[in-house]
Scaffold this active site. Structure first.
Site, mmCIF file in Angstrom:
data_model
loop_
_atom_site.group_PDB
_atom_site.id
_atom_site.type_symbol
_atom_site.label_atom_id
_atom_site.label_comp_id
_atom_site.label_asym_id
_atom_site.label_seq_id
_atom_site.Cartn_x
_atom_site.Cartn_y
_atom_site.Cartn_z
ATOM 1 N N SER A 145 31.361 -3.133 -20.766
ATOM 2 C CA SER A 145 31.457 -3.950 -19.559
ATOM 3 C C SER A 145 31.862 -3.094 -18.358
ATOM 4 O O SER A 145 32.354 -1.976 -18.530
ATOM 5 C CB SER A 145 32.530 -5.034 -19.787
ATOM 6 N N TYR A 158 40.437 -9.142 -21.531
ATOM 7 C CA TYR A 158 39.031 -8.722 -21.616
ATOM 8 C C TYR A 158 38.906 -7.247 -21.242
ATOM 9 O O TYR A 158 38.243 -6.470 -21.936
ATOM 10 C CB TYR A 158 38.211 -9.590 -20.673
HETATM 11 P P1 NAP Z 1 27.794 -15.589 -23.867
HETATM 12 O O1 NAP Z 1 26.653 -16.183 -23.139
HETATM 13 O O2 NAP Z 1 29.144 -16.210 -23.796
HETATM 14 O O3 NAP Z 1 27.392 -15.407 -25.426
HETATM 15 C C1 NAP Z 1 28.350 -14.854 -26.295
HETATM 16 C C2 NAP Z 1 27.835 -15.009 -27.702
HETATM 17 O O4 NAP Z 1 28.815 -14.504 -28.618
HETATM 18 C C3 NAP Z 1 27.579 -16.474 -28.060
HETATM 19 O O5 NAP Z 1 26.395 -16.588 -28.831
HETATM 20 C C4 NAP Z 1 28.805 -16.805 -28.913
HETATM 21 O O6 NAP Z 1 28.571 -17.804 -29.859
HETATM 22 C C5 NAP Z 1 29.014 -15.483 -29.628
HETATM 23 N N1 NAP Z 1 30.346 -15.405 -30.223
HETATM 24 C C6 NAP Z 1 31.535 -15.555 -29.593
HETATM 25 N N2 NAP Z 1 32.534 -15.425 -30.480
HETATM 26 C C7 NAP Z 1 31.968 -15.196 -31.696
HETATM 27 C C8 NAP Z 1 32.481 -14.970 -33.019
HETATM 28 N N3 NAP Z 1 33.790 -14.965 -33.269
HETATM 29 N N4 NAP Z 1 31.605 -14.777 -34.028
HETATM 30 C C9 NAP Z 1 30.272 -14.795 -33.789
HETATM 31 N N5 NAP Z 1 29.711 -14.991 -32.566
HETATM 32 C C10 NAP Z 1 30.566 -15.186 -31.537
HETATM 33 O O7 NAP Z 1 27.993 -14.083 -23.406
HETATM 34 P P2 NAP Z 1 26.965 -13.053 -22.740
HETATM 35 O O8 NAP Z 1 27.099 -13.089 -21.268
HETATM 36 O O9 NAP Z 1 25.631 -13.195 -23.386
HETATM 37 O O10 NAP Z 1 27.685 -11.702 -23.210
HETATM 38 C C11 NAP Z 1 27.319 -11.051 -24.419
HETATM 39 C C12 NAP Z 1 28.149 -9.784 -24.464
HETATM 40 O O11 NAP Z 1 27.978 -9.052 -23.243
HETATM 41 C C13 NAP Z 1 29.648 -10.040 -24.569
HETATM 42 O O12 NAP Z 1 30.243 -9.038 -25.368
HETATM 43 C C14 NAP Z 1 30.133 -9.897 -23.118
HETATM 44 O O13 NAP Z 1 31.498 -9.517 -23.061
HETATM 45 C C15 NAP Z 1 29.241 -8.809 -22.644
HETATM 46 N N6 NAP Z 1 29.063 -8.703 -21.201
HETATM 47 C C16 NAP Z 1 28.598 -9.773 -20.488
HETATM 48 C C17 NAP Z 1 28.381 -9.597 -19.112
HETATM 49 C C18 NAP Z 1 27.876 -10.719 -18.236
HETATM 50 O O14 NAP Z 1 27.964 -10.555 -16.996
HETATM 51 N N7 NAP Z 1 27.366 -11.797 -18.779
HETATM 52 C C19 NAP Z 1 28.603 -8.374 -18.517
HETATM 53 C C20 NAP Z 1 29.121 -7.322 -19.295
HETATM 54 C C21 NAP Z 1 29.322 -7.500 -20.643
HETATM 55 P P3 NAP Z 1 29.062 -19.319 -29.559
HETATM 56 O O15 NAP Z 1 28.166 -19.838 -28.496
HETATM 57 O O16 NAP Z 1 28.881 -20.028 -30.874
HETATM 58 O O17 NAP Z 1 30.501 -19.245 -29.115
HETATM 59 C C1 GCO Z 2 34.385 -11.477 -14.890
HETATM 60 C C2 GCO Z 2 33.036 -11.347 -15.539
HETATM 61 C C3 GCO Z 2 32.847 -9.919 -16.032
HETATM 62 C C4 GCO Z 2 31.487 -9.788 -16.670
HETATM 63 C C5 GCO Z 2 31.238 -8.419 -17.157
HETATM 64 C C6 GCO Z 2 31.143 -7.434 -16.059
HETATM 65 O O1 GCO Z 2 35.023 -12.520 -15.061
HETATM 66 O O2 GCO Z 2 34.757 -10.513 -14.202
HETATM 67 O O3 GCO Z 2 32.901 -12.259 -16.615
HETATM 68 O O4 GCO Z 2 33.851 -9.581 -16.936
HETATM 69 O O5 GCO Z 2 31.370 -10.630 -17.751
HETATM 70 O O6 GCO Z 2 32.089 -8.035 -18.171
HETATM 71 O O7 GCO Z 2 30.658 -6.217 -16.625
#
Ligand code: NAP
Ligand code: GCO
Length: 265
Positions: A145, A158
């Site tokens: 992230s 986080y």
């Molecule tokens: P999201 O839409 O919240 O999806 C997260 C997924 O993880 C969901 O399918 C959730 O399942 C699953 N999950 C959560 N806890 C779990 C557990 N204990 N066991 C199995 N599955 C679990 O998140 P996203 O935005 O796609 O993010 C995916 C990854 O990218 C995460 O690691 C997040 O930190 C990272 N990330 C996101 C962003 C962003 O801006 N979106 C940026 C940087 C990094 P449920 O729906 O059943 O809870």
């Molecule tokens: C926040 C956002 C971020 C993104 C991501 C950025 O609340 O600042 O959720 O944490 O998810 O991780 O890279």
């Protein structure tokens, strides 16, 4: 000459990939030839995922598993190896966030975030590495992230977890590189998924969420990322094209980390 970006013949496990970033990465890996395996925390979400993949023409293999529970993870990996094949590519994608000011956050809430975002990648990586060693190769991609590098208000747990995940990535690289296992990270910028939906909600008067404006001003690309923006980088790190890339965090952030932010007009 074989296409170095091909994933033909490879089995890819993407955790938490019923939707969001994991789903987009799985789609891209399917396009590159991989067999797609994913898990989610309950059967309902797994069924939704299988349906969503099928609508894209992907026959994905779905498993119910809470990635924080080592017994469930070990059982899932054994079942995958029996039913699909040895896992060649692991994407530790499952993750949660809790946006709470640190002094208002309970220790249990902090632990819940670290459990999913840091302990689980350790547990799942530990479960797949032995077979990767036997097979003579493996790819592990940890979804880090911006918060692996930067802090901000309300995301202490986080940021601590994602900072730790960056270092776990470097340690797996260090400990298992000699077995031809490459472990790298992807650091997405701000991506439009359910996880960030609260940061993009329109205000009651219909105006843009202040955080939405903030992120657009901090991103040279001037936009939020789409989950699909992560597909190509993930395929690269999962393929032979990155066999000498190890312990690297590839930021896919539209330039946020390089930019001080749009200057006042
Ligand atoms: P999201 O839409 O919240 O999806 C997260 C997924 O993880 C969901 O399918 C959730 O399942 C699953 N999950 C959560 N806890 C779990 C557990 N204990 N066991 C199995 N599955 C679990 O998140 P996203 O935005 O796609 O993010 C995916 C990854 O990218 C995460 O690691 C997040 O930190 C990272 N990330 C996101 C962003 C962003 O801006 N979106 C940026 C940087 C990094 P449920 O729906 O059943 O809870
Ligand atoms: C926040 C956002 C971020 C993104 C991501 C950025 O609340 O600042 O959720 O944490 O998810 O991780 O890279």
């Amino acid at each position: 000459m074989k296409n170095p970006f091909s994933l033909e013949g490879k089995v890819a496990l993407i955790t938490g990939a019923s939707y969001g970033i994991g789903f987009a990465i799985a789609n891209a890996m399917h396009e590159a030839g991989a067999t797609i395996v994913f898990n989610d925390i309950n059967q309902e979400k797994v069924d939704l995922g299988i349906k969503a993949y099928a609508e894209k023409g992907i026959q994905a293999h779905g498993y119910v598993c809470d990635v924080t529970k080592e017994d469930q993870v070990q059982a899932m990996v054994a079942k995958i190896e029996e039913e699909v094949g040895v896992i060649d590519i692991l994407v530790n994608n499952a993750g949660i966030i809790k946006r709470i000011p640190m002094c208002e956050m309970t220790a249990d809430q902090f632990r819940q975030v670290v459990d999913v975002d840091l302990n689980a990648p350790f547990i799942v990586s530990k479960a797949v590495i032995p077979s990767m060693i036997k097979k003579g190769h493996g790819k592990i991609i940890n979804i880090c992230s911006m918060m692996s590098e930067l802090g901000r208000e309300t995301v202490s747990a986080y940021a601590a977890a994602k900072g730790g995940l960056k270092m776990l990535t470097k340690n797996i690289c260090s400990e298992y590189g000699e077995y031809n296992i490459q472990c790298n990270g992807i650091g997405p910028g701000y991506i439009a998924t359910p996880q960030t939906a609260p940061l993009r909600e329109k205000q009651p008067d219909g105006s843009m969420h202040p955080f939405d404006s903030f992120i657009r001003a901090k991103t040279p690309a001037g936009r939020w990322g789409e989950a699909e923006d992560l597909g190509g980088p993930a395929v690269f790190l999962a393929s032979d094209a990155s066999n000498f890339v190890n312990g690297h965090i590839l930021y896919v952030d539209g330039g946020i980390l390089a930019y001080i932010g749009k200057q006042p007009q």
